[in-house]
Design a protein around this motif. Structure first.
Motif, PDB file in Angstrom:
ATOM      1  N   ARG A  56      -3.958  -6.080   7.872  1.00  0.00           N
ATOM      2  CA  ARG A  56      -3.997  -4.511   8.662  1.00  0.00           C
ATOM      3  C   ARG A  56      -4.814  -3.218   8.109  1.00  0.00           C
ATOM      4  N   LEU A  57      -5.667  -3.199   8.224  1.00  0.00           N
ATOM      5  CA  LEU A  57      -6.288  -1.819   7.507  1.00  0.00           C
ATOM      6  C   LEU A  57      -7.158  -1.119   8.397  1.00  0.00           C
ATOM      7  N   TRP A  58      -7.284   0.260   8.320  1.00  0.00           N
ATOM      8  CA  TRP A  58      -7.852   0.585   9.125  1.00  0.00           C
ATOM      9  C   TRP A  58      -9.232   0.562   9.351  1.00  0.00           C
ATOM     10  N   VAL A  90     -12.070  -0.608   0.641  1.00  0.00           N
ATOM     11  CA  VAL A  90     -12.534   1.196  -0.415  1.00  0.00           C
ATOM     12  C   VAL A  90     -11.311   1.642   0.012  1.00  0.00           C
ATOM     13  N   THR A  91     -10.881   1.411  -1.292  1.00  0.00           N
ATOM     14  CA  THR A  91      -9.420   2.712  -0.813  1.00  0.00           C
ATOM     15  C   THR A  91      -9.581   2.476  -2.662  1.00  0.00           C
ATOM     16  N   LYS A  92      -8.591   4.100  -2.311  1.00  0.00           N
ATOM     17  CA  LYS A  92      -7.770   4.977  -3.870  1.00  0.00           C
ATOM     18  C   LYS A  92      -6.448   4.262  -4.368  1.00  0.00           C
ATOM     19  N   ILE A  97      11.040  -4.291  -6.528  1.00  0.00           N
ATOM     20  CA  ILE A  97       9.567  -5.142  -5.728  1.00  0.00           C
ATOM     21  C   ILE A  97      10.489  -6.204  -6.096  1.00  0.00           C
ATOM     22  N   LYS A  98       9.501  -7.336  -5.098  1.00  0.00           N
ATOM     23  CA  LYS A  98      10.131  -8.893  -5.576  1.00  0.00           C
ATOM     24  C   LYS A  98       9.406  -9.191  -6.470  1.00  0.00           C
ATOM     25  N   ASP A  99       8.267  -8.203  -6.886  1.00  0.00           N
ATOM     26  CA  ASP A  99       7.431  -9.123  -7.483  1.00  0.00           C
ATOM     27  C   ASP A  99       7.650  -9.257  -9.268  1.00  0.00           C
ATOM     28  N   GLY A 153       0.827  -1.184   0.035  1.00  0.00           N
ATOM     29  CA  GLY A 153      -0.011   0.030   0.052  1.00  0.00           C
ATOM     30  C   GLY A 153       0.294   1.506   0.185  1.00  0.00           C
ATOM     31  N   ILE A 154       1.375   1.407   0.954  1.00  0.00           N
ATOM     32  CA  ILE A 154       2.682   2.719   0.763  1.00  0.00           C
ATOM     33  C   ILE A 154       3.231   2.774  -0.328  1.00  0.00           C
ATOM     34  N   ALA A 155       3.852   1.707  -0.822  1.00  0.00           N
ATOM     35  CA  ALA A 155       4.676   2.111  -1.959  1.00  0.00           C
ATOM     36  C   ALA A 155       4.067   2.139  -3.123  1.00  0.00           C
ATOM     37  N   LEU A 156       2.583   1.766  -3.611  1.00  0.00           N
ATOM     38  CA  LEU A 156       1.822   2.427  -4.401  1.00  0.00           C
ATOM     39  C   LEU A 156       1.477   4.042  -4.192  1.00  0.00           C
ATOM     40  N   GLU A 157       0.979   3.983  -3.358  1.00  0.00           N
ATOM     41  CA  GLU A 157       0.570   5.925  -2.469  1.00  0.00           C
ATOM     42  C   GLU A 157       2.366   6.528  -3.195  1.00  0.00           C
ATOM     43  N   LEU A 158       2.886   6.397  -2.658  1.00  0.00           N
ATOM     44  CA  LEU A 158       4.128   6.988  -2.830  1.00  0.00           C
ATOM     45  C   LEU A 158       4.551   6.789  -4.662  1.00  0.00           C
ATOM     46  N   ASN A 190       1.793  -6.281  -5.287  1.00  0.00           N
ATOM     47  CA  ASN A 190       0.975  -7.222  -5.314  1.00  0.00           C
ATOM     48  C   ASN A 190       0.215  -8.075  -4.606  1.00  0.00           C
ATOM     49  N   THR A 191       0.121  -6.248  -2.508  1.00  0.00           N
ATOM     50  CA  THR A 191      -0.783  -6.810  -1.658  1.00  0.00           C
ATOM     51  C   THR A 191      -1.972  -6.943  -1.799  1.00  0.00           C
ATOM     52  N   PHE A 192      -2.367  -5.845  -3.000  1.00  0.00           N
ATOM     53  CA  PHE A 192      -3.633  -6.079  -3.693  1.00  0.00           C
ATOM     54  C   PHE A 192      -4.265  -6.951  -5.198  1.00  0.00           C
TER      55      PHE A 192
HETATM   56  N1  LIG Z   1      -4.466   2.332   1.079  1.00  0.00           N
HETATM   57  C1  LIG Z   1      -4.801   1.193   1.473  1.00  0.00           C
HETATM   58  O1  LIG Z   1      -5.176   0.567   1.976  1.00  0.00           O
HETATM   59  C2  LIG Z   1      -3.550   1.505   2.384  1.00  0.00           C
HETATM   60  C3  LIG Z   1      -3.182   0.650   3.118  1.00  0.00           C
HETATM   61  N2  LIG Z   1      -1.766   0.896   3.791  1.00  0.00           N
HETATM   62  C4  LIG Z   1      -1.630  -0.180   4.683  1.00  0.00           C
HETATM   63  O2  LIG Z   1      -0.471  -0.220   5.568  1.00  0.00           O
HETATM   64  C5  LIG Z   1       0.349  -0.786   6.201  1.00  0.00           C
HETATM   65  C6  LIG Z   1       1.582  -0.679   5.734  1.00  0.00           C
HETATM   66  O3  LIG Z   1       2.471  -0.439   4.492  1.00  0.00           O
HETATM   67  P1  LIG Z   1       2.964  -1.436   3.490  1.00  0.00           P
HETATM   68  O4  LIG Z   1       4.471  -1.210   4.502  1.00  0.00           O
HETATM   69  O5  LIG Z   1       2.887  -0.797   1.864  1.00  0.00           O
HETATM   70  O6  LIG Z   1       2.901  -3.053   3.383  1.00  0.00           O
HETATM   71  P2  LIG Z   1       2.203  -3.539   2.856  1.00  0.00           P
HETATM   72  O7  LIG Z   1       1.977  -5.146   3.221  1.00  0.00           O
HETATM   73  O8  LIG Z   1       0.588  -3.435   1.830  1.00  0.00           O
HETATM   74  O9  LIG Z   1       3.556  -3.887   2.078  1.00  0.00           O
HETATM   75  C7  LIG Z   1       4.547  -4.784   1.920  1.00  0.00           C
HETATM   76  C8  LIG Z   1       5.175  -5.532   0.355  1.00  0.00           C
HETATM   77  O10 LIG Z   1       6.388  -5.151   0.260  1.00  0.00           O
HETATM   78  C9  LIG Z   1       7.050  -6.362   0.270  1.00  0.00           C
HETATM   79  N3  LIG Z   1       9.045  -7.127   0.973  1.00  0.00           N
HETATM   80  C10 LIG Z   1       8.728  -7.318   2.813  1.00  0.00           C
HETATM   81  N4  LIG Z   1       9.279  -7.950   2.966  1.00  0.00           N
HETATM   82  C11 LIG Z   1      10.541  -7.797   1.700  1.00  0.00           C
HETATM   83  C12 LIG Z   1      11.935  -7.224   1.284  1.00  0.00           C
HETATM   84  N5  LIG Z   1      12.904  -7.927   2.387  1.00  0.00           N
HETATM   85  N6  LIG Z   1      12.449  -6.263   0.545  1.00  0.00           N
HETATM   86  C13 LIG Z   1      11.826  -6.376  -0.759  1.00  0.00           C
HETATM   87  N7  LIG Z   1      10.225  -5.986  -0.453  1.00  0.00           N
HETATM   88  C14 LIG Z   1       9.767  -6.971   1.271  1.00  0.00           C
HETATM   89  C15 LIG Z   1       6.193  -6.918   0.578  1.00  0.00           C
HETATM   90  O11 LIG Z   1       6.085  -8.145  -1.034  1.00  0.00           O
HETATM   91  C16 LIG Z   1       4.748  -5.969  -0.001  1.00  0.00           C
HETATM   92  O12 LIG Z   1       4.920  -6.318  -1.114  1.00  0.00           O
HETATM   93  C17 LIG Z   1      -0.324  -2.337   5.720  1.00  0.00           C
HETATM   94  O13 LIG Z   1      -0.919  -2.764   6.933  1.00  0.00           O
HETATM   95  C18 LIG Z   1      -0.896  -1.753   4.750  1.00  0.00           C
HETATM   96  O14 LIG Z   1      -1.781  -2.930   4.107  1.00  0.00           O
HETATM   97  C19 LIG Z   1      -0.629   1.474   3.586  1.00  0.00           C
HETATM   98  C20 LIG Z   1      -1.050   2.069   2.377  1.00  0.00           C
HETATM   99  C21 LIG Z   1      -2.433   2.650   1.934  1.00  0.00           C
END
Ligand SMILES: NC(=O)C1=CN([C@@H]2O[C@H](COP(=O)(O)OP(=O)(O)OC[C@H]3O[C@@H](n4cnc5c(N)ncnc54)[C@H](O)[C@@H]3O)[C@@H](O)[C@H]2O)C=CC1
Ligand SMILES: Cc1cc2nc3c(=O)[nH]c(=O)nc-3n(C[C@H](O)[C@H](O)[C@H](O)COP(=O)(O)OP(=O)(O)OC[C@H]3O[C@@H](n4cnc5c(N)ncnc54)[C@H](O)[C@@H]3O)c2cc1C
Length: 501
Positions: free
Chosen positions: A376-378, A413-415, A175-177, A157-162, A182-184
């Motif tokens: 882990r979401l709001w 629901v998000t954006k 990215i690893k993928d 989520g954070i990477a996608l937003e940034l 990939n999480t969404f």
């Molecule tokens: N719009 C939305 O719903 C949003 C939700 N969030 C939430 O905030 C929290 C934090 O967000 P994120 O940090 O983006 O977590 P995330 O759980 O969404 O994504 C983590 C990402 O990091 C990758 N990853 C894990 N270990 C790694 C490594 N060692 N090297 C490279 N890649 C690795 C995973 O494959 C995954 O793609 C999450 O619970 C997320 O769901 C964050 C931003 C927006």
């Protein structure tokens, strides 16, 4: 003269954490027990409150989130008392918690809602930033204003937003993928979104009906030093709206994606110079990638497992979260999930007597409905906080309650990239093995609809754009309607709502 000891308290219900889970739990307990004092202990001076909550369908919900001073919560619920202090220890046998100011608080029932913290690729490196709360987001923004190039690691989520929001700064996204997000998303949805990312000039933002995030109430409190280290509550939807995410350059998006790789080693400038390794310049175009050596001296260098090395001003580690369990573990026999969270059963109860947990800190360990998974979401933090309060209240009265309906169907629901995104059920066929089929409908630049089917029944869906299908699909998944005789469900000439509503 001896310093006065901070007061100790004893109460029926104590909640730890001023994020969405903790605040919702305390509010709900306050409503159920108007003549009891509910104690909320939180490390940070501001709390998170859900406002304008609206149930839009059976499980989809919309709400705004505000950072507020603790007094606003106490004014709304006069029987909630908020103490700003960091919990240092839990003595579960004595039913008591100790806080950093030396006071102790005795409870009958306790709910732990201390959230999570960023899981960084490398701890203690000043060039590796994580984003979690308002303070870390502001630090990121400060660094960005001086940056020409940054590296983002992670694909959630954070990477996608940034990558979509940052302007005036080269971004190398590792990215690893194979595909983004990939999480969404699966590869199809990722391709649909990628076209937006490589467009040089982002279009004017459309106003979407979506969870709003404000820090209005914070302004005064934020000037007070919290002394809480990095223990603020998690950011949420539209957190970047108030921040100017612009680097030093004049262009808009400049993102290069390195797929299927991880970080092998991080070098500081001097280390890199001594190593005599070479770094690559920002790839100009697909055909002319990585042919020369970068002449610029960068503060930090990242060597990837695909043998490419890039220099940058700093690195954002957007690599997920780790539940904040540390202060509670010593001397207590908690069962922990594989992700390090406190395991909770269908009553949100941990393995330790009279201790409940909700939100990012916990790992749901009940047998889930076929269409629900924890993320882990709001939204889940709110639902869990609310339901944990209900369970605590019931247990305190010698009763028990059934698992809440919100855990029947995963709904988010998000954006992303300025598109409305709705995820329902097993939206990525999670856990369905190969025994499923996908139906797709895609109009470039407009909408992407994916439905996951198994034995003629809908198991999940991804809806990107203004599809207006969420309520109908929610209904179809929850009712497990047999759709095998309907042919192409996604034919745009069929009005699905006429069939099923
Ligand atoms: N719009 C939305 O719903 C949003 C939700 N969030 C939430 O905030 C929290 C934090 O967000 P994120 O940090 O983006 O977590 P995330 O759980 O969404 O994504 C983590 C990402 O990091 C990758 N990853 C894990 N270990 C790694 C490594 N060692 N090297 C490279 N890649 C690795 C995973 O494959 C995954 O793609 C999450 O619970 C997320 O769901 C964050 C931003 C927006
Ligand atoms: C950048 C970012 C963007 C996000 N975007 C979205 C989104 O668009 N949609 C979505 O659904 N989710 C989003 N999330 C996820 C969402 O914000 C979290 O899942 C949710 O807020 C977690 O709430 P929580 O109450 O469990 O934890 P937190 O919000 O982390 O709150 C934990 C609380 O516990 C307190 N605390 C911690 N340790 C202690 C201690 N020892 N003693 C006392 N108090 C303590 C903290 O001060 C804090 O108040 C995002 C997260 C981030 C970081």
């Amino acid at each position: 003269m001896e310093a006065a000891r901070p007061p100790s308290t004893a109460g029926r219900f104590v909640v730890v954490g001023g994020g969405i889970a903790g605040v919702t739990c305390a509010e709900q307990l306050a409503i159920q027990f108007p003549s009891e004092d509910i104690l909320l202990i939180t490390a940070h001076p501001v709390i998170k409150a859900v406002t304008n909550f609206k149930q839009v369908s059976k499980v989809l919900e919309e709400f705004d989130v505000e950072e507020q001073p603790k007094t606003m919560l106490e004014n709304r619920f006069p029987n909630v008392k908020v103490i700003q202090s960091e919990v240092k220890q839990l003595k579960s046998k004595e039913h008591c918690i100790l806080t950093g100011d030396g006071s102790q608080h005795v409870y009958e029932k306790l709910c732990l809602c201390a959230g999570a913290k960023p899981k960084l690729i490398c701890e203690g490196n000043p060039y590796v930033l994580g984003i979690r709360d308002t303070d870390s987001a502001q630090e990121f923004q400060k660094q960005l204003t001086k940056a020409k190039r940054i590296m983002i690691i992670g694909n959630g989520g954070i990477a996608l937003e940034l990558v979509y929001e940052i302007e005036g700064c080269e971004v190398i996204w590792a990215i690893k993928d194979k595909a983004i997000g990939n999480t969404f998303f699966d590869a199809g949805a990722a391709e649909f979104l990628t076209s937006k990312l490589i467009a040089e000039k982002p279009e004017a933002r459309m106003a979407h009906k979506r969870t709003r995030y404000t820090t209005e109430g914070r302004k005064k409190e934020a000037q007070t030093k919290s002394g809480a280290g990095n223990l603020g509550s998690a950011l949420g939807p539209d957190w970047h709206e108030g921040l100017n995410l612009k680097g030093t350059k004049e262009f808009s998006h400049k993102v290069h994606i390195e797929t299927m790789c991880e970080v092998k080693k991080i070098y500081l400038q001097e280390e890199f110079r001594i190593s005599k390794k070479k770094s690559l310049p920002f790839p100009r175009d697909r055909c002319n990638q990585s042919v020369t050596t970068d002449k610029e001296a960068w503060p930090v260098y990242v060597e990837l497992t695909n043998e490419k090395t890039y220099g940058c001003d700093f690195i954002v580690s957007a690599t997920g979260v780790t539940p904040n369990t540390e202060p509670f573990l010593c001397g207590n026999n908690f069962d922990l999930g594989e992700d390090g969270g406190l395991k909770v059963d269908a009553q949100m109860h941990t393995s330790v007597s009279d201790v409940y947990a909700a939100g990012d800190i916990c790992t749901a360990s009940w047998p889930p409905s076929p269409f629900w998974q924890q993320m882990r979401l709001w939204t889940q933090a709110r639902q869990m906080g609310w339901y944990a309060a209900k369970c605590m209240a019931a247990a305190s009265l010698g009763e028990s309650i059934d698992l809440d309906f919100s855990f029947e169907l995963f709904a988010h629901v998000t954006k992303f990239f300025n598109y409305k995104v709705v995820l329902l059920g097993k939206y990525n066929a999670q856990g369905l093995g190969s025994d499923h089929e996908l139906m797709l409908r895609c109009t470039k630049g407009q909408e992407y609809v994916k439905v996951v089917m198994q034995n003629g029944q809908m198991m999940g869906a991804v809806l990107i754009g203004e599809t207006d299908l969420e309520e109908t699909f929610e209904h179809l998944i929850l009712n497990q309607t047999d759709l095998s005789s309907y042919g192409d469900l996604l034919d745009p000439n069929i009005d699905l709502e006429d069939y099923f509503d």
